[in-house]
Design a protein around this motif. Sequence first.
Motif, mmCIF file in Angstrom:
data_model
loop_
_atom_site.group_PDB
_atom_site.id
_atom_site.type_symbol
_atom_site.label_atom_id
_atom_site.label_comp_id
_atom_site.label_asym_id
_atom_site.label_seq_id
_atom_site.Cartn_x
_atom_site.Cartn_y
_atom_site.Cartn_z
ATOM 1 N N GLY A 22 0.831 -1.200 0.000
ATOM 2 C CA GLY A 22 0.000 0.000 0.000
ATOM 3 C C GLY A 22 0.864 1.247 0.000
ATOM 4 O O GLY A 22 1.175 1.784 1.062
ATOM 5 N N ARG A 23 1.290 1.642 -1.199
ATOM 6 C CA ARG A 23 2.102 2.852 -1.356
ATOM 7 C C ARG A 23 1.536 3.684 -2.495
ATOM 8 O O ARG A 23 0.905 3.168 -3.399
ATOM 9 C CB ARG A 23 3.556 2.495 -1.688
ATOM 10 N N ASP A 24 1.808 4.960 -2.447
ATOM 11 C CA ASP A 24 1.377 5.865 -3.505
ATOM 12 C C ASP A 24 2.500 6.862 -3.740
ATOM 13 O O ASP A 24 3.428 6.983 -2.926
ATOM 14 C CB ASP A 24 0.096 6.590 -3.091
ATOM 15 N N ALA A 25 2.427 7.559 -4.855
ATOM 16 C CA ALA A 25 3.444 8.554 -5.188
ATOM 17 C C ALA A 25 2.882 9.516 -6.216
ATOM 18 O O ALA A 25 1.913 9.207 -6.909
ATOM 19 C CB ALA A 25 4.693 7.870 -5.737
ATOM 20 N N GLN A 26 3.511 10.659 -6.297
ATOM 21 C CA GLN A 26 3.213 11.605 -7.367
ATOM 22 C C GLN A 26 4.229 11.365 -8.463
ATOM 23 O O GLN A 26 5.437 11.312 -8.206
ATOM 24 C CB GLN A 26 3.301 13.041 -6.862
ATOM 25 N N ALA A 27 3.729 11.187 -9.689
ATOM 26 C CA ALA A 27 4.605 10.944 -10.830
ATOM 27 C C ALA A 27 5.098 12.276 -11.378
ATOM 28 O O ALA A 27 4.334 13.232 -11.493
ATOM 29 C CB ALA A 27 3.857 10.169 -11.910
ATOM 30 N N GLY A 28 6.375 12.295 -11.701
ATOM 31 C CA GLY A 28 6.960 13.509 -12.242
ATOM 32 C C GLY A 28 7.660 13.255 -13.562
ATOM 33 O O GLY A 28 7.406 12.266 -14.251
ATOM 34 N N HIS A 29 8.562 14.131 -13.883
ATOM 35 C CA HIS A 29 9.312 14.077 -15.137
ATOM 36 C C HIS A 29 10.217 12.843 -15.177
ATOM 37 O O HIS A 29 10.795 12.454 -14.170
ATOM 38 C CB HIS A 29 10.147 15.366 -15.252
ATOM 39 N N ASP A 30 10.336 12.232 -16.340
ATOM 40 C CA ASP A 30 11.214 11.081 -16.555
ATOM 41 C C ASP A 30 10.899 9.904 -15.632
ATOM 42 O O ASP A 30 11.800 9.202 -15.178
ATOM 43 C CB ASP A 30 12.683 11.470 -16.396
ATOM 44 N N LYS A 31 9.617 9.702 -15.339
ATOM 45 C CA LYS A 31 9.170 8.577 -14.513
ATOM 46 C C LYS A 31 9.709 8.628 -13.084
ATOM 47 O O LYS A 31 9.764 7.622 -12.397
ATOM 48 C CB LYS A 31 9.530 7.238 -15.160
ATOM 49 N N GLY A 55 -3.805 7.864 -1.722
ATOM 50 C CA GLY A 55 -4.880 8.786 -2.050
ATOM 51 C C GLY A 55 -4.408 10.190 -2.373
ATOM 52 O O GLY A 55 -5.170 10.991 -2.886
ATOM 53 N N GLN A 56 -3.152 10.487 -2.082
ATOM 54 C CA GLN A 56 -2.620 11.817 -2.383
ATOM 55 C C GLN A 56 -1.694 11.797 -3.591
ATOM 56 O O GLN A 56 -1.112 12.819 -3.951
ATOM 57 C CB GLN A 56 -1.880 12.368 -1.163
ATOM 58 N N GLY A 57 -1.543 10.631 -4.194
ATOM 59 C CA GLY A 57 -0.646 10.496 -5.330
ATOM 60 C C GLY A 57 -1.399 10.226 -6.618
ATOM 61 O O GLY A 57 -2.601 10.486 -6.724
ATOM 62 N N ASP A 58 -0.692 9.670 -7.575
ATOM 63 C CA ASP A 58 -1.244 9.446 -8.907
ATOM 64 C C ASP A 58 -1.737 8.019 -9.152
ATOM 65 O O ASP A 58 -2.176 7.709 -10.253
ATOM 66 C CB ASP A 58 -0.199 9.825 -9.961
ATOM 67 N N THR A 59 -1.673 7.162 -8.157
ATOM 68 C CA THR A 59 -2.234 5.815 -8.303
ATOM 69 C C THR A 59 -3.756 5.917 -8.311
ATOM 70 O O THR A 59 -4.338 6.543 -7.427
ATOM 71 C CB THR A 59 -1.783 4.905 -7.147
ATOM 72 N N ASN A 60 -4.365 5.307 -9.299
ATOM 73 C CA ASN A 60 -5.824 5.259 -9.369
ATOM 74 C C ASN A 60 -6.264 4.024 -8.572
ATOM 75 O O ASN A 60 -6.359 2.921 -9.110
ATOM 76 C CB ASN A 60 -6.287 5.178 -10.821
ATOM 77 N N GLY A 70 -3.972 6.600 4.677
ATOM 78 C CA GLY A 70 -4.098 5.571 3.657
ATOM 79 C C GLY A 70 -5.217 4.595 3.959
ATOM 80 O O GLY A 70 -5.998 4.228 3.084
ATOM 81 N N LEU A 71 -5.300 4.169 5.208
ATOM 82 C CA LEU A 71 -6.370 3.262 5.612
ATOM 83 C C LEU A 71 -7.733 3.913 5.429
ATOM 84 O O LEU A 71 -8.670 3.307 4.886
ATOM 85 C CB LEU A 71 -6.176 2.832 7.069
ATOM 86 N N ASP A 72 -7.854 5.161 5.848
ATOM 87 C CA ASP A 72 -9.124 5.887 5.696
ATOM 88 C C ASP A 72 -9.498 6.007 4.217
ATOM 89 O O ASP A 72 -10.664 5.854 3.853
ATOM 90 C CB ASP A 72 -9.040 7.271 6.325
ATOM 91 N N TRP A 73 -8.509 6.291 3.363
ATOM 92 C CA TRP A 73 -8.760 6.440 1.924
ATOM 93 C C TRP A 73 -9.279 5.124 1.338
ATOM 94 O O TRP A 73 -10.260 5.116 0.602
ATOM 95 C CB TRP A 73 -7.477 6.888 1.225
ATOM 96 N N LEU A 74 -8.609 4.041 1.666
ATOM 97 C CA LEU A 74 -9.016 2.740 1.141
ATOM 98 C C LEU A 74 -10.397 2.326 1.648
ATOM 99 O O LEU A 74 -11.213 1.786 0.897
ATOM 100 C CB LEU A 74 -7.972 1.676 1.466
ATOM 101 N N LYS A 75 -10.677 2.602 2.919
ATOM 102 C CA LYS A 75 -11.997 2.279 3.467
ATOM 103 C C LYS A 75 -13.084 3.093 2.774
ATOM 104 O O LYS A 75 -14.186 2.587 2.529
ATOM 105 C CB LYS A 75 -12.035 2.552 4.974
ATOM 106 N N ALA A 76 -12.802 4.351 2.475
ATOM 107 C CA ALA A 76 -13.791 5.214 1.807
ATOM 108 C C ALA A 76 -14.119 4.688 0.412
ATOM 109 O O ALA A 76 -15.247 4.860 -0.063
ATOM 110 C CB ALA A 76 -13.282 6.644 1.727
#
Length: 106
Positions: A41-50, A58-63, A97-103
């Motif tokens: 259970g990890r997320d990230a914001q994607a930037g330039h050059d991967k 829930g705060q990153g770019d993973t759908n 993260g847990l709250d986001w997934l539960k929602a």
Amino acid sequence: LRAVSCPWFGIDLDPAAVLRDRWKIDQVMDRLGQQIRHVRGRDAQAGHDKRTRPTAIGQGDTNWRELLQLLDEAGYSGWITIDPLELSDRPGAAKAGLDWLKALEQ
């Protein structure tokens, strides 16, 4: 992986790593979905050059809605382990993260 044919050998899917990969999540799931044994259970914001910058789920770019749907379609019934180790506020990120997934379940 199929050649090994061992039920304990499989893939530990890291959604933040998928953001750095050339394959999109649907391609990953099409080719490897049946071999996934665990989801980090990890997320990230994607930037330039991967490049990515770790964030709370829930705060990153993973759908996550799409990812959970694809996992369900692949018959995945294992764990999603929230992994906030790269974040400065680990307890806060784990709870967020847990709250986001539960929602998403609602």
